[in-house]
Design a protein around this motif. Structure first.
Motif, short mmCIF file in Angstrom:
data_model
loop_
_atom_site.label_atom_id
_atom_site.label_comp_id
_atom_site.label_asym_id
_atom_site.label_seq_id
_atom_site.Cartn_x
_atom_site.Cartn_y
_atom_site.Cartn_z
N ARG A 197 -51.58 -86.85 -0.73
CA ARG A 197 -51.78 -85.54 -1.34
C ARG A 197 -50.85 -85.34 -2.54
O ARG A 197 -51.27 -84.83 -3.58
CB ARG A 197 -51.55 -84.45 -0.29
N LYS A 198 -49.59 -85.75 -2.39
CA LYS A 198 -48.64 -85.60 -3.49
C LYS A 198 -49.01 -86.49 -4.67
O LYS A 198 -48.97 -86.05 -5.83
CB LYS A 198 -47.23 -85.94 -3.00
N LEU A 199 -49.37 -87.74 -4.39
CA LEU A 199 -49.77 -88.66 -5.47
C LEU A 199 -51.00 -88.15 -6.19
O LEU A 199 -51.10 -88.27 -7.42
CB LEU A 199 -50.03 -90.05 -4.89
N SER A 200 -51.93 -87.57 -5.43
CA SER A 200 -53.13 -87.03 -6.04
C SER A 200 -52.79 -85.92 -7.03
O SER A 200 -53.33 -85.87 -8.15
CB SER A 200 -54.07 -86.49 -4.96
N GLY A 201 -51.87 -85.04 -6.63
CA GLY A 201 -51.47 -83.95 -7.52
C GLY A 201 -50.79 -84.44 -8.78
O GLY A 201 -51.10 -84.00 -9.89
N HIS A 202 -49.87 -85.39 -8.62
CA HIS A 202 -49.15 -85.94 -9.78
C HIS A 202 -50.10 -86.71 -10.71
O HIS A 202 -50.01 -86.61 -11.94
CB HIS A 202 -48.03 -86.86 -9.32
N LEU A 203 -51.02 -87.45 -10.10
CA LEU A 203 -51.95 -88.24 -10.89
C LEU A 203 -52.92 -87.35 -11.66
O LEU A 203 -53.29 -87.64 -12.81
CB LEU A 203 -52.73 -89.20 -9.98
N LEU A 204 -53.32 -86.25 -11.02
CA LEU A 204 -54.21 -85.30 -11.70
C LEU A 204 -53.53 -84.72 -12.93
O LEU A 204 -54.14 -84.65 -14.02
CB LEU A 204 -54.62 -84.19 -10.74
N LYS A 205 -52.29 -84.31 -12.78
CA LYS A 205 -51.56 -83.73 -13.92
C LYS A 205 -51.43 -84.76 -15.04
O LYS A 205 -51.61 -84.44 -16.22
CB LYS A 205 -50.18 -83.26 -13.46
N THR A 206 -51.13 -86.01 -14.67
CA THR A 206 -51.02 -87.08 -15.66
C THR A 206 -52.34 -87.31 -16.38
O THR A 206 -52.37 -87.46 -17.61
CB THR A 206 -50.58 -88.39 -14.98
N LEU B 3 -57.57 -90.23 -3.78
CA LEU B 3 -56.34 -89.99 -3.03
C LEU B 3 -56.39 -88.66 -2.29
O LEU B 3 -55.86 -88.53 -1.17
CB LEU B 3 -55.14 -90.00 -3.99
N LEU B 4 -57.05 -87.68 -2.90
CA LEU B 4 -57.22 -86.38 -2.25
C LEU B 4 -58.05 -86.54 -0.98
O LEU B 4 -57.75 -85.94 0.06
CB LEU B 4 -57.90 -85.41 -3.21
N GLY B 5 -59.08 -87.37 -1.06
CA GLY B 5 -59.91 -87.64 0.11
C GLY B 5 -59.12 -88.30 1.22
O GLY B 5 -59.35 -88.04 2.41
N LEU B 6 -58.17 -89.15 0.85
CA LEU B 6 -57.34 -89.85 1.84
C LEU B 6 -56.44 -88.88 2.61
O LEU B 6 -55.91 -89.23 3.67
CB LEU B 6 -56.47 -90.91 1.17
N SER B 7 -56.24 -87.67 2.06
CA SER B 7 -55.36 -86.70 2.72
C SER B 7 -56.11 -85.74 3.63
O SER B 7 -55.51 -84.88 4.27
CB SER B 7 -54.58 -85.90 1.67
N VAL B 8 -57.43 -85.87 3.70
CA VAL B 8 -58.24 -84.99 4.56
C VAL B 8 -58.29 -85.56 5.97
O VAL B 8 -58.67 -86.72 6.16
CB VAL B 8 -59.67 -84.84 4.01
N THR B 9 -57.93 -84.74 6.94
CA THR B 9 -57.96 -85.18 8.34
C THR B 9 -58.82 -84.24 9.18
O THR B 9 -59.06 -83.10 8.80
CB THR B 9 -56.54 -85.22 8.93
N LYS B 10 -59.24 -84.72 10.32
CA LYS B 10 -60.01 -83.90 11.24
C LYS B 10 -59.17 -82.72 11.73
O LYS B 10 -59.68 -81.62 11.93
CB LYS B 10 -60.46 -84.73 12.45
N GLN B 11 -57.88 -82.96 11.90
CA GLN B 11 -56.99 -81.92 12.40
C GLN B 11 -56.91 -80.75 11.44
O GLN B 11 -56.90 -79.58 11.86
CB GLN B 11 -55.58 -82.50 12.62
N SER B 12 -56.84 -81.03 10.13
CA SER B 12 -56.74 -79.96 9.14
C SER B 12 -57.98 -79.08 9.14
O SER B 12 -57.91 -77.88 8.89
CB SER B 12 -56.52 -80.55 7.75
N ILE B 13 -59.14 -79.66 9.45
CA ILE B 13 -60.38 -78.90 9.51
C ILE B 13 -60.43 -78.07 10.79
O ILE B 13 -60.86 -76.92 10.79
CB ILE B 13 -61.60 -79.85 9.43
N LYS B 14 -59.96 -78.64 11.90
CA LYS B 14 -59.99 -77.95 13.19
C LYS B 14 -59.08 -76.72 13.20
O LYS B 14 -59.32 -75.77 13.95
CB LYS B 14 -59.56 -78.90 14.31
N GLU B 15 -58.02 -76.73 12.39
CA GLU B 15 -57.04 -75.65 12.41
C GLU B 15 -57.47 -74.41 11.63
O GLU B 15 -56.74 -73.43 11.58
CB GLU B 15 -55.70 -76.17 11.87
N LEU B 16 -58.65 -74.45 11.05
CA LEU B 16 -59.13 -73.30 10.29
C LEU B 16 -59.40 -72.11 11.21
O LEU B 16 -59.94 -72.26 12.30
CB LEU B 16 -60.41 -73.65 9.53
N SER B 17 -59.07 -70.89 10.74
CA SER B 17 -59.39 -69.67 11.46
C SER B 17 -60.63 -69.05 10.82
O SER B 17 -60.85 -69.18 9.60
CB SER B 17 -58.23 -68.68 11.39
#
Length: 309
Positions: free
Chosen positions: A48-57, A268-282
Motif C-alpha cells: 500500500r505504501k509503495l503504491s502511494g509513493h509510486l503513484l505520486k512519482t 501494488l494497490l491490488g496486492l494490499s486488498v485482503t478478504k479481512q479488510s472487506i469483511k470489516e466494513l460496517s
C-alpha cells in the motif's frame, strides 16, 4: 516460504508484463487482488505504501508531458465546476451522516475523501481532527473499494453515453475519488481524456488546503497540516518542459515512464486488498459512501454537460 517465493515470482512477471504493454490498468489491479488473496504474504502494508509513493512519482513524471499553459488553462476553466461539485458533495455528506446517525469523524472522513481526493484527503483530515484509527481505516476501505469499481465502471458508462474525450476526462476527475483510479480510468478512455483528467484532478486536490485549514481552526487542540507536495513537483515538471523544449528527447520518455508506473501502482494497490479488510466494513458507513458517490457522480455529470454547453 514456497508461497512467498511464488508471490514474488508472479509479481515480477506482472511488472515486466506491464512495461512490455501487455497489461492495462484495470487488469493489473485485478491481478494484484487475485495474487494477494490466493497467496498469503507479509507485505500488505508495504504494498500500500509503495503504491502511494509510486503513484505520486508517476504523476510528477507525467508532468513532463504537459505544457504548463495547458495545465493552467484546464485548472482555470474547471474552477467553478470543481468547487461546485466539492461543495455539493460535502453538503450531501453532512446530511447523510447525520441522517444515518454515523459518528461525525467517520462521516467527515468519507465526505472529505469523496469530495476531494480519496485517501489523501482522508489521511490529511484524519490527522487534523485526530480521528480514531478504526474510523480512519473504515473510511479508507470504503473509498478504496469504490475506487476499484470506478476504475472499471466509468469508462463503460462514458462509452455508453458517447461522451467525448474532454467530457469524460472532466467527469472522471470530478467524480472518482483517488488520483490512481482517475488516471487509470482516463488512460483507458484515451490520451486527451488522460491529460484533462490529470490536470483537473490535481487542481481538485488543491482543495485539501482550505478544507484542512477549516478543520484545523475548528479544533480545540490543533492537529497536523498535511499538503500533497507532489503537486508542486508536477507543476515544476510542467514548467520545465514548457521552457526547455530542446530537452524534450529526455522529457518525453519520462512522461511515458510515468504512464507505466501508474499501472504498476494499481497492481501494488491490488496486492494490499485482503478478504479481512472487506469483511470489516460496517453497513451504514458503506451505504453512506455509495449514496454520496452516486450523488457526486450524477451531479458532476450534469455540471460537465453544462460546462461544455
Amino acid at each position: 516460504m514456497l508461497q512467498q517465493t511464488l508471490f514474488v515470482t508472479l509479481s515480477l512477471i506482472t511488472v515486466f508484463s506491464i512495461f512490455f504493454g501487455y497489461i492495462s490498468a484495470g487488469v493489473a489491479l485485478i491481478i494484484g487482488i487475485i495474487i494477494s488473496n490466493s497467496l498469503s504474504h507479509p507485505w500488505i502494508d508495504l504494498s500500500r505504501k509503495l503504491s502511494g509513493h509510486l503513484l505520486k512519482t508517476s504523476i510528477v513524471l507525467m508532468g513532463f508531458g504537459l505544457n504548463i499553459d495547458l495545465v493552467w488553462t484546464t485548472a482555470r476553466s474547471t474552477f467553478l465546476i470543481t468547487s461546485a461539485s466539492i461543495a455539493l458533495s460535502l453538503i450531501a455528506g453532512v446530511i447523510l451522516f447525520k441522517s444515518l446517525k454515523i459518528h461525525r469523524e467517520t462521516g467527515w472522513l468519507i465526505s472529505s475523501g469523496t469530495a476531494i481526493c480519496g485517501g489523501s484527503a482522508i489521511a490529511a483530515v484524519s490527522q487534523t481532527i485526530r480521528s480514531k484509527p478504526e474510523r480512519t481505516a473504515m473510511a479508507l476501505t470504503i473509498v478504496f473499494l469504490l475506487n476499484m469499481i470506478g476504475l472499471f465502471l466509468f469508462p463503460l458508462i462514458g462509452q455508453h453515453l458517447l461522451m467525448s474525450q474532454e467530457a469524460f476526462g472532466l467527469w472522471a476527475a470530478l467524480a472518482i475519488h483517488d488520483t490512481s483510479s482517475v488516471v487509470g480510468a482516463a488512460a483507458t478512455y484515451g490520451e486527451q481524456a488522460l491529460e484533462i483528467a490529470t490536470t483537473t484532478k490535481l487542481a481538485r486536490a488543491l482543495w485539501i488546503i482550505p478544507l484542512v485549514f477549516v478543520f484545523t481552526i475548528s479544533q480545540k487542540e490543533k492537529g497536523k497540516f498535511s499538503f500533497p507536495i507532489f503537486i508542486l513537483f508536477f507543476i515544476a515538471a510542467s514548467i520545465t518542459v514548457t521552457f526547455l523544449p530542446q530537452l524534450n528527447f529526455i522529457f518525453a520518455p519520462l512522461s511515458v515512464l510515468g504512464k507505466y508506473l501508474i499501472v504498476v501502482s494499481l497492481f501494488l494497490l491490488g496486492l494490499s486488498v485482503t478478504k479481512q479488510s472487506i469483511k470489516e466494513l460496517s453497513f451504514k458507513p458503506a451505504l453512506m459512501g455509495v449514496v454520496l458517490w452516486f450523488t457526486l457522480a450524477t451531479s458532476s455529470y450534469f455540471l460537465v454537460q453544462y460546462q461544455l454547453g
